[in-house]
Every structure is written in C-alpha cells, then in structure tokens.
Design a protein around this motif. Structure first.
Motif, mmCIF file in Angstrom:
data_model
loop_
_atom_site.group_PDB
_atom_site.id
_atom_site.type_symbol
_atom_site.label_atom_id
_atom_site.label_comp_id
_atom_site.label_asym_id
_atom_site.label_seq_id
_atom_site.Cartn_x
_atom_site.Cartn_y
_atom_site.Cartn_z
ATOM 1 N N PHE A 200 20.284 38.747 46.002
ATOM 2 C CA PHE A 200 21.013 37.512 45.721
ATOM 3 C C PHE A 200 21.047 36.695 47.003
ATOM 4 N N ARG A 207 27.837 35.932 53.223
ATOM 5 C CA ARG A 207 27.910 37.302 53.751
ATOM 6 C C ARG A 207 28.115 37.272 55.262
ATOM 7 N N PHE A 222 31.955 44.146 43.300
ATOM 8 C CA PHE A 222 30.718 43.992 42.518
ATOM 9 C C PHE A 222 29.579 44.081 43.542
ATOM 10 N N TYR A 224 26.586 45.487 44.012
ATOM 11 C CA TYR A 224 25.121 45.480 43.812
ATOM 12 C C TYR A 224 24.456 46.366 44.874
ATOM 13 N N PHE A 228 27.312 42.456 50.623
ATOM 14 C CA PHE A 228 28.566 42.173 51.322
ATOM 15 C C PHE A 228 29.105 43.418 52.022
ATOM 16 N N ASP A 243 30.300 49.313 41.880
ATOM 17 C CA ASP A 243 29.473 48.519 40.973
ATOM 18 C C ASP A 243 29.328 49.333 39.697
ATOM 19 N N ILE A 244 29.201 48.646 38.586
ATOM 20 C CA ILE A 244 29.116 49.324 37.298
ATOM 21 C C ILE A 244 27.736 49.951 37.082
ATOM 22 N N ASP A 269 31.695 52.309 39.110
ATOM 23 C CA ASP A 269 32.931 52.115 38.344
ATOM 24 C C ASP A 269 32.972 50.683 37.824
ATOM 25 N N ASN A 270 33.887 50.470 36.886
ATOM 26 C CA ASN A 270 34.125 49.126 36.367
ATOM 27 C C ASN A 270 35.192 48.458 37.239
ATOM 28 N N ALA A 271 34.865 47.299 37.768
ATOM 29 C CA ALA A 271 35.773 46.621 38.706
ATOM 30 C C ALA A 271 37.128 46.316 38.067
ATOM 31 N N ASP A 291 32.425 39.333 43.981
ATOM 32 C CA ASP A 291 31.211 38.547 43.730
ATOM 33 C C ASP A 291 30.632 38.981 42.388
ATOM 34 N N PRO A 293 29.061 38.898 38.415
ATOM 35 C CA PRO A 293 28.004 38.126 37.755
ATOM 36 C C PRO A 293 28.643 36.913 37.084
HETATM 37 N N1 SAH Z 1 27.658 41.007 45.820
HETATM 38 C C1 SAH Z 1 26.266 41.327 45.549
HETATM 39 C C2 SAH Z 1 25.762 40.676 44.283
HETATM 40 C C3 SAH Z 1 26.606 40.967 43.067
HETATM 41 S S1 SAH Z 1 25.771 40.700 41.563
HETATM 42 C C4 SAH Z 1 25.428 40.947 46.743
HETATM 43 O O1 SAH Z 1 25.960 40.432 47.726
HETATM 44 O O2 SAH Z 1 24.216 41.183 46.711
HETATM 45 C C5 SAH Z 1 26.909 41.253 40.401
HETATM 46 C C6 SAH Z 1 26.998 42.749 40.273
HETATM 47 O O3 SAH Z 1 28.127 43.024 39.452
HETATM 48 C C7 SAH Z 1 25.817 43.448 39.620
HETATM 49 O O4 SAH Z 1 25.313 44.407 40.508
HETATM 50 C C8 SAH Z 1 26.412 44.144 38.376
HETATM 51 O O5 SAH Z 1 25.887 45.444 38.152
HETATM 52 C C9 SAH Z 1 27.869 44.232 38.733
HETATM 53 N N2 SAH Z 1 28.833 44.274 37.636
HETATM 54 C C10 SAH Z 1 28.819 43.596 36.457
HETATM 55 N N3 SAH Z 1 29.938 43.848 35.745
HETATM 56 C C11 SAH Z 1 30.681 44.725 36.488
HETATM 57 C C12 SAH Z 1 31.945 45.334 36.307
HETATM 58 N N4 SAH Z 1 32.684 45.127 35.223
HETATM 59 N N5 SAH Z 1 32.401 46.152 37.287
HETATM 60 C C13 SAH Z 1 31.675 46.380 38.412
HETATM 61 N N6 SAH Z 1 30.469 45.806 38.620
HETATM 62 C C14 SAH Z 1 29.983 44.986 37.683
#
Ligand code: SAH
Length: 388
Positions: A200, A207, A222, A224, A228, A243-244, A269-271, A291, A293
């Motif tokens: 990204f 960052r 989140f 990825y 960050f 990250d999920i 995990d789910n954020a 950060d 999606p």
């Molecule tokens: N911050 C990252 C980019 C994040 S992209 C960077 O700097 O490169 C968004 C990410 O959120 C993806 O990797 C996706 O897998 C994750 N994601 C989507 N829904 C989520 C959730 N409910 N809990 C945790 N992660 C999630």
C-alpha cells in the motif's frame, strides 16, 4: 490511427472546462469509434472540447487526455511519462517502491505504474489504456531500463470495460520476490501477487510520520504486511499488530525479521473483536494505528461504513493513555475529509476524550490527486493526540 469524433452534451462540456476528465455515457450524444480509440470531442455546435479515450462499455465513456487539439501519439505519452517521473524524482526519497504513474492524477487516465526497484508493474484499466499497452511498455523500457515489466491487470474495474483480468510478464524475467526499501526499511515484495500490487504505497509518508510521532506501547489493528508496525517499532517499546488475514501476518513476520525488529507481536485476529476485548479489559496504549480497508466501496455502503469507522475509532480513543497518539485512516473515496473528521469528533465525544489534531494528511505525493477531480482523492489520514 484515424481520429474519430464524439459529440457531447453542454453539461459535459462544462464539466470538462471545470477540469474534470470523465464524461459519462449519458452525456455522449454520438460516437461511432472503436472500443478504446482516441477520439476528438466536440460540443453540439462543433466546437472542440478535448481529446479522449473512448470506452464502449463503461459508464465512463470518455476520459479526457488533453484540452489541446492534435494527434495523440508516442511523443504525447512519452511527454506525460517524463513529467510523471520528474515529479517522483523530487518527492520520493529513501524509497525504492513508489507509484510512478497515478492515472488521472498524472493526466494519464486509467494508467497506473508502480516501481519496485527495477521491477515495474503496469495496470491499464480502460479500453483506451489497454490499447496502448505495447507503446507504454516500450516507452517505460526506454525511460527506465527496468529488469522487467509486469502486467497487473487483475483489478476488478477492468470488468466494467469488458477487459479480461490477467497477470503476466510483458518484458524481461520477473523475480517471484524481491526486497525493496521504504523509508530506509526493507520489505519483501511479490510483484505478481498480493493485494494492490503487493504494497500500500499510498501510506508511505504517513508511515514515516507515524514513526516520528509514535512512542511507548503500540497497537496496529489492520497491519497487513507490517508497514506501520515495523515503522513504529523503531520508536516504541512494544508493538502488538493484528490482521484478520493469515497470509498478511506471515508476510509481516518475515518483514519484521528482515529488519531485525524484535518488539512486535503479530497475531491473526479481527480488529473489531480485539478492540472490544481490550476495552473490556481496560488495556491501555500510547500509540494506536488504524488503517482498515475501505469500508464503503459505494454510496449505498456509506452509512454502514461510518458506523464501522466510528466503532473502531471510539474504542481506540478509549484505549489511549493521556498524551497518546492515534493514527487513523480511511481510504474510502466516499468518505470525504469533513465526514471523516465528523465521525472522529462523535467518537471522541462518546469516548469522553478531548483530542488534538496534529496533522491532516492524505495519500503520498507520488499519488497526486487533481484539484478538479474529487474522485482522485481517496486517502485521509489523521494524526490525533488525546489530551485527557
Ligand atoms: N496498514 C497496512 C495496510 C492495511 S490494508 C500497511 O501499512 O501496509 C487493510 C488490512 O486490513 C488488510 O490486510 C486486511 O486483511 C485487514 N483486515 C480487513 N478486515 C479486518 C478486520 N476486521 N480485522 C483485522 N484486519 C482486517
């Protein structure tokens, strides 16, 4: 190529004059060009309005290339590519991966080129762009002498143009994986795989700033591939990153190892769940990065998306110690900056926190947006500090 004519409505002429580059099919009164042809656009009184890519399928029927009349050939494309490169030479430093061509934002509608060291990825996202793919590749080879050029035409938007989704090597031989520096940190990149060509890139400057301002105990929700997390690890005592996606966490761990970063715990995990859990447990952090999606991919998803943004920001604000930093983003084009600020203001009120705004930021400068085209501004990133 013979230039063909398109006639557009008065309303569309006004739009173009105001600097917009898109003309919708409902505003095209006549055009018998081939799909993907470059056409000369006129109003109903035969006054010239611009040169444009024609698409026979998309609701965006015309994409304006220039307001000047004349042939659009190789010199035009080379000129635009050189202009794009000149900007990157000024705004990209300490970094091997960046966006060289940002479509409309660089006056090259529906064309995206990313650089990963000497590997280039190309996206041609409209019929017009697709038709000049060969020419673009040749020009890029001449300009940059890349090791390889990969077509990353697996973006869903191509379906709107009736173009096939495909990934392939257009020039040279493509490494499966390479390491590129971003802000002086190394990241594994798989140019032919991964979401959004593997990284990204639009968050690069954010960052960098996160690394400058982060401290103490951090949480990256989140994460990825750890973009960050690995940046803030340099300034924090301990980082928790979630990250999920299992794939994402695997890459993040490898990236941490590559940089000999040992103070980040990566977990799948789910954020939403994790933030709720930590809120219940009264866990506290000094730095939190959000950060996610894009929660809103269309207008109809806006209300639900705003609820989602409010929820995660509210929880994050509650988890921060006084003086703590929240770096929070939305990459939903539908959520403009005032709307985003409003959601965060509501979240802060509900969390009973007073919040300072340190920075209102957007996509990095290698992802320029057009003053006259709000569609090209999608990333909003706020740096906030909790007073009490
Ligand atoms: N911050 C990252 C980019 C994040 S992209 C960077 O700097 O490169 C968004 C990410 O959120 C993806 O990797 C996706 O897998 C994750 N994601 C989507 N829904 C989520 C959730 N409910 N809990 C945790 N992660 C999630």
């Amino acid at each position: 190529m013979d230039t063909v004519k398109a006639i557009i409505s008065a309303r569309a002429v006004e739009r173009i004059k105001a600097g917009h580059l898109w003309i919708y099919s409902s505003d095209v009164l006549s055009c018998d060009a081939m799909p993907g042809a470059i056409v000369a656009v006129f109003d109903q009184r035969n006054r010239f309005a611009g040169m444009a890519f024609y698409s026979s399928e998309s609701v965006i029927a015309l994409r304006v290339l220039t307001g000047k009349e004349g042939e659009i050939g190789r010199p035009f494309w080379v000129g635009r590519l050189n202009q794009a490169q000149a900007l990157r030479q000024r705004v990209v430093a300490g970094t091997e991966m960046y966006r060289l061509v940002n479509a409309e934002g660089d006056g090259l509608p529906s064309i995206i080129v990313d650089c990963y060291g000497d590997v280039l990825t190309l996206q041609t996202l409209s019929q017009g762009a697709d038709r000049i793919k060969g020419l673009l590749v040749e020009a890029l080879i001449e300009m940059l002498r890349p090791r390889c050029v990969i077509e990353r035409n697996d973006a869903k938007v191509r379906e709107l143009e009736s173009l096939p989704l495909q990934v392939g090597v257009l020039h040279g031989s493509c490494p499966q994986e390479l390491v590129c520096q971003e802000n002086g940190l190394g990241f594994h990149v798989s140019p032919a795989e991964g979401q959004k060509t593997g990284a990204f890139l639009d968050q690069r400057e954010n960052r960098w700033w996160a690394r400058q301002l982060a401290f103490g105990q951090a949480l990256d929700c989140f994460c990825y591939a750890g973009g960050f997390s690995i940046h803030v690890a340099r300034s924090c005592t301990q980082v928790e990153a979630i990250d999920i996606s299992e794939e994402a966490i695997k890459s993040a761990k490898r990236n941490a190892e590559l940089n000999e970063v040992r103070n980040v715990d990566f977990e799948v995990d789910n954020a939403f769940d994790r933030l709720r859990l930590y809120d219940n447990l009264k866990r506290r952090f000094d730095t939190i990065v959000l950060d996610p999606p894009a929660f809103a991919k269309s207008r109809s998803q806006l209300a639900g998306a705003l609820r989602g943004y409010k929820e995660i920001n509210l929880r994050a604000l509650r988890l921060l110690n006084p003086g703590g930093l929240l770096v929070t983003s939305t990459c939903s084009q539908q959520v403009d900056e005032p709307t985003f600020l409003n959601v965060i203001t509501e979240a802060a009120a509900d969390a009973r926190r007073r919040v300072q705004v340190l920075q209102k930021r957007t996509q990095a400068q290698d992802h320029p947006f057009l003053l006259s085209m709000p569609e090209t501004l999608y990333l909003k990133c706020l740096f906030l500090r909790v007073i009490d």
